[in-house]
Scaffold this active site. Structure first.
Site, mmCIF file in Angstrom:
data_model
loop_
_atom_site.group_PDB
_atom_site.id
_atom_site.type_symbol
_atom_site.label_atom_id
_atom_site.label_comp_id
_atom_site.label_asym_id
_atom_site.label_seq_id
_atom_site.Cartn_x
_atom_site.Cartn_y
_atom_site.Cartn_z
ATOM 1 N N LYS A 181 0.885 -1.203 0.189
ATOM 2 C CA LYS A 181 0.170 0.148 0.151
ATOM 3 C C LYS A 181 1.146 1.626 -0.100
ATOM 4 C CE LYS A 181 -2.257 3.255 2.553
ATOM 5 N NZ LYS A 181 -2.130 4.160 1.541
ATOM 6 N N GLU A 224 10.718 1.592 9.630
ATOM 7 C CA GLU A 224 11.172 2.854 9.616
ATOM 8 C C GLU A 224 10.794 4.158 9.652
ATOM 9 O OE1 GLU A 224 14.841 3.096 8.831
ATOM 10 O OE2 GLU A 224 14.548 1.109 8.165
ATOM 11 N N CYS A 236 13.177 11.548 6.166
ATOM 12 C CA CYS A 236 13.776 11.029 7.249
ATOM 13 C C CYS A 236 14.952 11.363 8.335
ATOM 14 C CB CYS A 236 13.570 9.957 7.887
ATOM 15 S SG CYS A 236 13.835 8.572 5.935
HETATM 16 P P1 NAP Z 1 2.570 8.864 6.792
HETATM 17 O O1 NAP Z 1 1.132 10.136 7.109
HETATM 18 O O2 NAP Z 1 2.744 7.641 8.374
HETATM 19 O O3 NAP Z 1 1.926 7.681 5.866
HETATM 20 C C1 NAP Z 1 2.981 6.413 5.623
HETATM 21 C C2 NAP Z 1 2.308 5.464 4.521
HETATM 22 O O4 NAP Z 1 1.247 4.584 5.842
HETATM 23 C C3 NAP Z 1 1.225 5.749 3.901
HETATM 24 O O5 NAP Z 1 1.461 4.929 2.652
HETATM 25 C C4 NAP Z 1 0.329 5.777 4.162
HETATM 26 O O6 NAP Z 1 -1.065 6.201 4.365
HETATM 27 C C5 NAP Z 1 -0.076 5.246 5.472
HETATM 28 N N1 NAP Z 1 -0.865 4.736 6.557
HETATM 29 C C6 NAP Z 1 -0.758 5.813 7.708
HETATM 30 N N2 NAP Z 1 -1.518 5.744 8.599
HETATM 31 C C7 NAP Z 1 -2.140 4.462 8.282
HETATM 32 C C8 NAP Z 1 -3.017 3.521 9.114
HETATM 33 N N3 NAP Z 1 -3.287 3.891 10.512
HETATM 34 N N4 NAP Z 1 -3.222 1.998 9.049
HETATM 35 C C9 NAP Z 1 -1.913 2.021 7.451
HETATM 36 N N5 NAP Z 1 -1.296 2.986 6.812
HETATM 37 C C10 NAP Z 1 -0.908 3.574 7.315
HETATM 38 O O7 NAP Z 1 3.685 9.412 6.710
HETATM 39 P P2 NAP Z 1 4.025 10.638 5.440
HETATM 40 O O8 NAP Z 1 3.384 11.744 6.839
HETATM 41 O O9 NAP Z 1 3.150 10.164 4.302
HETATM 42 O O10 NAP Z 1 5.124 10.580 5.811
HETATM 43 C C11 NAP Z 1 6.630 10.893 6.221
HETATM 44 C C12 NAP Z 1 6.939 10.704 7.497
HETATM 45 O O11 NAP Z 1 7.405 9.068 7.297
HETATM 46 C C13 NAP Z 1 7.922 11.281 7.969
HETATM 47 O O12 NAP Z 1 7.607 10.961 9.565
HETATM 48 C C14 NAP Z 1 9.430 10.571 7.535
HETATM 49 O O13 NAP Z 1 9.954 10.937 8.472
HETATM 50 C C15 NAP Z 1 8.854 9.033 7.807
HETATM 51 N N6 NAP Z 1 9.591 8.797 7.446
HETATM 52 C C16 NAP Z 1 10.344 7.675 7.822
HETATM 53 C C17 NAP Z 1 11.631 6.998 6.648
HETATM 54 C C18 NAP Z 1 12.856 6.302 7.330
HETATM 55 O O14 NAP Z 1 13.070 5.138 6.315
HETATM 56 N N7 NAP Z 1 12.628 6.187 8.587
HETATM 57 C C19 NAP Z 1 11.698 7.510 5.185
HETATM 58 C C20 NAP Z 1 10.994 7.884 4.865
HETATM 59 C C21 NAP Z 1 9.919 8.615 5.168
HETATM 60 P P3 NAP Z 1 -1.906 7.394 3.224
HETATM 61 O O15 NAP Z 1 -1.230 8.159 2.416
HETATM 62 O O16 NAP Z 1 -3.497 6.337 2.095
HETATM 63 O O17 NAP Z 1 -2.146 7.508 4.585
#
Ligand code: NAP
Length: 459
Positions: free
Chosen positions: A155, A229, A263
């Site tokens: 997803k 991650e 990130c």
């Molecule tokens: P996000 O809102 O958590 O979204 C990431 C993914 O999770 C998306 O596919 C989202 O789908 C899905 N998702 C969200 N809530 C969910 C739930 N309750 N159940 C199932 N799936 C769910 O993150 P973001 O804001 O887009 O991304 C930024 C974050 O990712 C930042 O905190 C960044 O630091 C972190 N990040 C970490 C790394 C690493 O390798 N450590 C790399 C890149 C980014 P939808 O789009 O449909 O909401």
């Protein structure tokens, strides 16, 4: 959430994608499961590595076209999109070349007999991925799991459906059988139902803490392994003996690359007091020189944020930080009179521990700057974080750097470089930045059965 491609440069809707219903999901699960049971997954690894070789070649031959798709969909500068696409090809190649060695049996000396650990696939893996590196995030999961024989359901984030669909097509074109990699345009509830299913044996998520907590607890409830991650609040420390010109230039790049939505971006700049004024002057100058514009224009140096929501969140965070005493040295506002999702490159100082900004991740071009007197203060401040992803230290004294690097509580630390990534280096964090590792030999061991076999001497 609807699956839509909206160009962040002008907020024009390009395409809306149809979501997948439960029947489609069931078919995808069953196909993936049957593939795991078949000779494709259980037989010779070479057939799977051939697909990765081919995938790498296909991606390398189409960098320009694929990079353009990324830039239009989530706003990354075209040069950075090209680098992401090439890195994606490199990761596929890396596992194509090294997975067999990583997965070969390992012997153990034992009084109980001849003993070894072999590495076998475990089944279907559910991956949930973010938009900020729409290809790189996918290959980090796909390449090791395809090599080991696990089937992957994905997803992707709802704002990058074009990238999600394109990536799936590339894998099919490389010769992977149906079920090896399946893109699903599904809801969060459907993700939960998939995690619950007995055919799924592992869950990998990259994204926010909030999503990580929901997905990992769902997996734990069904006693399934997960890797997370998550976010980071990485330090970029500059010691008094560092080359300040270099540190200021690299620091600015480390904060604004991908419009600050990385990130492992440098988020907290910790500067020794003796060089703080000089660093700040040069660092803010780099921010002032940034040129906002179309990510497809090679002259643009600061692209838009991925969505209008991202601008709203960042605007609120900066306002709140200022309300609690932070000072804005440069920037501080969303860019007005512009249809795109632009936010000014911003430098904040004077953030105290009671300011909410102190513990928050700012996912955009906003730098926090702190000044310290010595190494002890530096380590204390660096480790006073809920996160523990990456970090960078700039100094000419490598003995001091080694000591400091060991004391900082993160999964990765770089000396005299911004936090980077490469196929051969483990990637991941500690604390609320998650658990488990992707890439390298460690990444491929996360979702395999490390099975012990012992042949006792007497039968
Ligand atoms: P996000 O809102 O958590 O979204 C990431 C993914 O999770 C998306 O596919 C989202 O789908 C899905 N998702 C969200 N809530 C969910 C739930 N309750 N159940 C199932 N799936 C769910 O993150 P973001 O804001 O887009 O991304 C930024 C974050 O990712 C930042 O905190 C960044 O630091 C972190 N990040 C970490 C790394 C690493 O390798 N450590 C790399 C890149 C980014 P939808 O789009 O449909 O909401």
């Amino acid at each position: 959430m609807p699956y839509q491609t909206i160009n962040p440069f002008n907020n024009k809707l390009i395409k809306e994608y149809q979501t997948h219903n439960d029947r489609h999901v069931e078919q995808a699960l069953e196909t993936a499961h049957q593939l795991y049971k078949s000779d494709w997954a259980q037989g010779d690894i070479k057939q799977r590595l051939n697909v990765l070789h081919k995938l790498s070649d296909i991606i390398s031959s189409r960098v320009e076209e694929l990079a353009k798709g990324i830039s239009i969909e989530m706003g990354k500068l075209i040069e950075q999109s090209r680098a992401e696409v090439q890195l994606t090809a490199d990761i596929a190649k890396y596992y194509a070349e090294n997975a067999e060695e990583f997965l070969k049996p390992v012997s153990y000396k034992s009084n109980l007999g001849e003993a070894w650990v072999e590495h076998s696939p475990i089944g279907v893996i559910m991956a949930v991925e973010p938009w900020n590196f729409p290809f790189y995030q996918l290959i980090r999961v796909l390449a090791p799991n395809l090599a080991s024989g696990n089937s992957v359901l994905v997803k992707h984030a709802s704002i990058v459906p074009h990238s999600a669909e394109t990536f799936e097509k590339l894998i099919t074109e490389a010769g992977a059988p149906k079920g090896a990699y399946t893109n699903l345009f599904i809801s969060q509830d459907q993700v939960s139902a998939i995690i619950d299913d007995d055919r799924v044996q592992g869950v990998a998520l990259t994204g926010s803490e909030k999503a990580g907590a929901v997905v990992a607890s769902r997996a734990a409830g069904k006693l399934k392994k997960s890797t997370l991650e998550l976010g980071g609040n990485d330090i970029f420390a500059v010691l008094e003996d560092a080359d300040i010109d270099h540190a200021a230039k690299v620091g600015a790049q480390a904060r604004v690359a991908n419009a600050g939505q990385v990130c492992t971006a440098a988020k907290r700049f910790i500067i020794h007091e003796k060089v703080a004024d000089e660093f700040l002057k040069k660092f803010t100058q780099h921010f002032k020189e940034l040129k906002i514009g179309d990510p497809l224009d090679e002259k643009t140096t600061l692209g838009p944020l991925s969505s209008a929501d991202a601008v709203n969140t960042l605007t609120k965070q900066v306002k709140e930080a200022v309300k609690h005493g932070a000072k804005v040295l440069v920037g501080g506002e969303p860019v007005s009179n512009n249809p795109g999702n632009f936010f000014e490159a911003t430098v904040l100082t004077g953030i105290t521990r009671d300011n909410p900004a102190y513990f928050e991740e700012f996912f955009g071009p906003v730098a926090q700057v702190y000044v310290v007197k010595n190494d002890e203060e530096l380590v204390k401040l660096a480790n006073d974080s809920h996160y523990g992803l990456g970090g960078a230290l700039f100094t000419r004294d490598l003995t001091r750097a080694r000591k400091l690097a060991s004391k900082i509580e993160t999964g990765m630390i770089y000396v005299n470089s911004l936090t980077n990534t490469a196929p051969e280096l483990p990637f991941g964090g500690v604390k609320r930045s998650g658990f488990g590792r992707e890439l390298s030999d460690l990444g491929i061991k996360e979702f395999v059965n490390q099975k012990l076999v012992v042949l006792a001497e007497k039968s």
